[in-house]
Scaffold this active site. Structure first.
Site, short mmCIF file in Angstrom:
data_model
loop_
_atom_site.label_atom_id
_atom_site.label_comp_id
_atom_site.label_asym_id
_atom_site.label_seq_id
_atom_site.Cartn_x
_atom_site.Cartn_y
_atom_site.Cartn_z
N SER A 252 5.53 12.15 9.01
CA SER A 252 6.56 11.51 8.18
C SER A 252 6.35 11.90 6.74
O SER A 252 5.42 12.62 6.40
CB SER A 252 6.49 10.00 8.33
N LYS A 253 7.24 11.40 5.89
CA LYS A 253 7.19 11.82 4.47
C LYS A 253 5.83 11.58 3.84
O LYS A 253 5.41 12.32 2.96
CB LYS A 253 8.28 11.17 3.63
N ARG A 254 5.13 10.57 4.29
CA ARG A 254 3.85 10.31 3.66
C ARG A 254 2.80 11.38 3.96
O ARG A 254 1.70 11.37 3.42
CB ARG A 254 3.33 8.93 4.02
#
Length: 491
Positions: A252-254
């Site tokens: 994910s974006k993290r």
RNA sequence: GCCCCCAUCGUCUAGCGGUCCAGGACGCCGCCCUUUCACGGCGGUAGCGCGGGUUCGAAUCCCGCUGGGGGUACCA
């Protein structure tokens, strides 16, 4: 694996069906790639379908971005883009058919009642499977209607029973109907849900094979049930494992660059991105690690996709990218570099001839980059007056006297050079370092910093030649002046 | 909780009962090359999660355990 390629000689039709609720994730991009490759390999049809039934979260910006990224990746579609929001009539028609066939029923439970049912099942260690009441009396229904309630339509999952998926990747996967709830097929406002729309579309679009993420596998029996209730034959399925971040959690974006858009902004070209993506979960043999697009089309086989999830390693992408960049021919690389820099606005606020300068420096950086975004770190000094990076200055100041000797020695040679060519510069400096009895590293490092202000840069000889004698000499003097200050001030 | 899936070096993987004291790639370490950073070359490091079976023989088959992932919405 000897997976049955079901005796199915219909021409292959596959689809990629993202929902336009954000930019294209690397997981989605890989799914798109797999589908595209499967289609091109079999000379089939690749269909693009936007699943925008969630009106709240779907945006036209996201849709445009997905199309843009698909094009960037070179994944052209043969049909579409279809939008589910434009196919409402089709879904309603199918819902009516399901009603007529008695495959669905009106369910009147409120959200609170459903929550309670599920909570209770959970408390009893049972599957939280919702089955609506189907034995309401006419009076009860009249009462619901009187208070303005409208029902959802739930699929009556046949009991007892089971649905079996013959998955091309995972083999036989069986779902007991007792574990499948009577899923909603039409919301109370009459709009179709995902499971209805996806199933109807796959059927109506004659999709012969569905290649999608493993996160959809529990939807598959529901969609098969819908298709069969509608008199259709479900397609072949291939559920690919998910892509994980380095912490083994779903990417994910993290985890940093998780979307293709970001990879593009990070200076990766489409080919290495494709190459890295296709190798997540798929391999051709025990050694091949780089493929051209044509080789991929020829060799890709979805039944060879791995069953276990893969961790996305940015480092590996970088390596592939660097190799790809170095293998490009000079002109092609220069074009790619200048285009990329321009696309990021690199030339804005710079001299009018900046693009031309970039083109001329392309050969100096080609072997040093692993991605285009590293260009500035290497060549940024060329676009601005001499200024020292703090760590570069620190290197010089570590031994001010020696630095002055090196730079002074270098200056003495280059300022008297008539023909300011790379070879001549190299000869002169080599000779000088010999005279001073220093190693190349000891002697050349200060030269680099004096001229570029950076510890990492384009090659020193080439850099000097590019600058020309006058500018080079000026920079040497400037560096010397800076050190002289330090010298007197420090003692 | 319930359902489904997965399990080979740190990472991506090859491996489909003997040819595997497990092969490749990336990383990492070392050496070499280039009288610079980089690039490149060579070598090394490291793995079949655990426990039971089956078999003459298991990384490969079966069972259990453990671990990980996914799903569990009037989202997709």
């Amino acid at each position: 694996m000897h997976h049955m390629d079901t005796a199915d000689d219909r021409p292959l039709r596959v689809r990629f069906a993202p929902s336009p609720t954000g930019s294209l994730h690397v997981g989605g991009a890989r799914t798109a790639l797999f589908n595209w490759l499967a289609a091109r390999h079999a000379d089939g049809t690749f269909i693009l379908r936007l699943e925008d039934t969630d009106r709240e979260r779907s945006t036209p910006e996201s849709e445009a971005e997905i199309l843009r990224v698909m094009q960037w990746m070179g994944l052209d579609w043969d049909e579409g883009p279809y939008r589910q929001s434009e196919r409402d009539d089709l879904y309603r028609e199918c819902i009516e058919k399901l009603k007529a066939a008695g495959a669905v029923y009106a369910a009147w439970e409120t959200a609170e009642e459903l929550d309670a049912m599920r909570a209770e099942a959970r408390a009893n260690k049972q599957a939280p499977v919702v089955r609506g009441r189907r034995d309401h009396t006419a009076e009860e229904i009249a009462a619901f209607e009187a208070e303005g309630r409208t029902p959802v339509w739930r699929f009556a999952v046949p009991l007892p029973g089971e649905t079996v998926i013959e998955d091309m990747i995972r083999g036989t996967v069986t779902f007991d109907h007792a574990q499948i709830e009577d899923f909603v097929v039409a919301r109370s406002d009459g709009t179709p849900t995902y499971n209805l729309a996806a199933a109807v579309d796959d059927m109506l679009m004659d999709i012969t094979r569905v290649i999608r993420g493993e996160d959809h596998i529990s939807n598959t029996p529901k969609q098969m049930l819908v298709i069969r209730a509608l008199g259709g034959e479900p397609p072949q399925y291939a559920h690919v494992p998910l892509i994980l971040g380095t912490d083994k959690k779903r990417l994910s974006k993290r985890h940093g660059a998780a979307s293709v858009e970001e990879l593009e902004a990070d200076g990766f070209l489409p080919q290495p991105v494709r190459n890295a993506l296709v190798l997540l979960g798929w391999s051709y043999d025990d050694k091949t690690t780089t493929f051209t697009m044509d080789e991929l089309i020829e060799k890709f086989d979805v039944s060879r996709v791995s069953k276990s999830p893969a961790v996305f390693d940015m480092k590996k992408l970088e390596v592939m990218s660097g190799r790809y960049l170095r293998a490009m021919d000079e002109a092609e690389f220069a074009d790619a570099l200048v285009d990329w820099l321009a696309s990021t606005g690199y030339f804005e606020g710079k001299a009018a001839d900046a693009p031309d300068l970039a083109r001329r420096t392309a050969p100096l950086v080609q072997r040093k980059l692993s991605r285009l975004s590293e260009y500035d770190r290497l060549a940024g000094w060329l676009y601005r007056p001499l200024e020292f990076e703090p760590e570069a200055l620190a290197v010089l100041e570590e031994d001010v006297k020696k630095s002055i000797q090196c730079i002074g020695g270098g200056l003495g040679r280059i300022e008297v050079l008539d023909d300011f060519t790379v070879d001549n510069i190299k000869d002169a400096l080599s000779d000088q370092l010999h005279i001073q009895g220093l190693t190349a590293r000891e002697f050349l490092e200060p030269q680099r910093i004096a001229v570029t202000g950076q510890t990492i840069s384009t090659g020193i000889y080439e850099s000097l030649a590019l600058l020309g004698r006058d500018e080079s000499v000026a920079r040497y003097r400037q560096a010397l002046g800076r050190l002289a200050e330090k010298w007197t001030g420090g003692e």
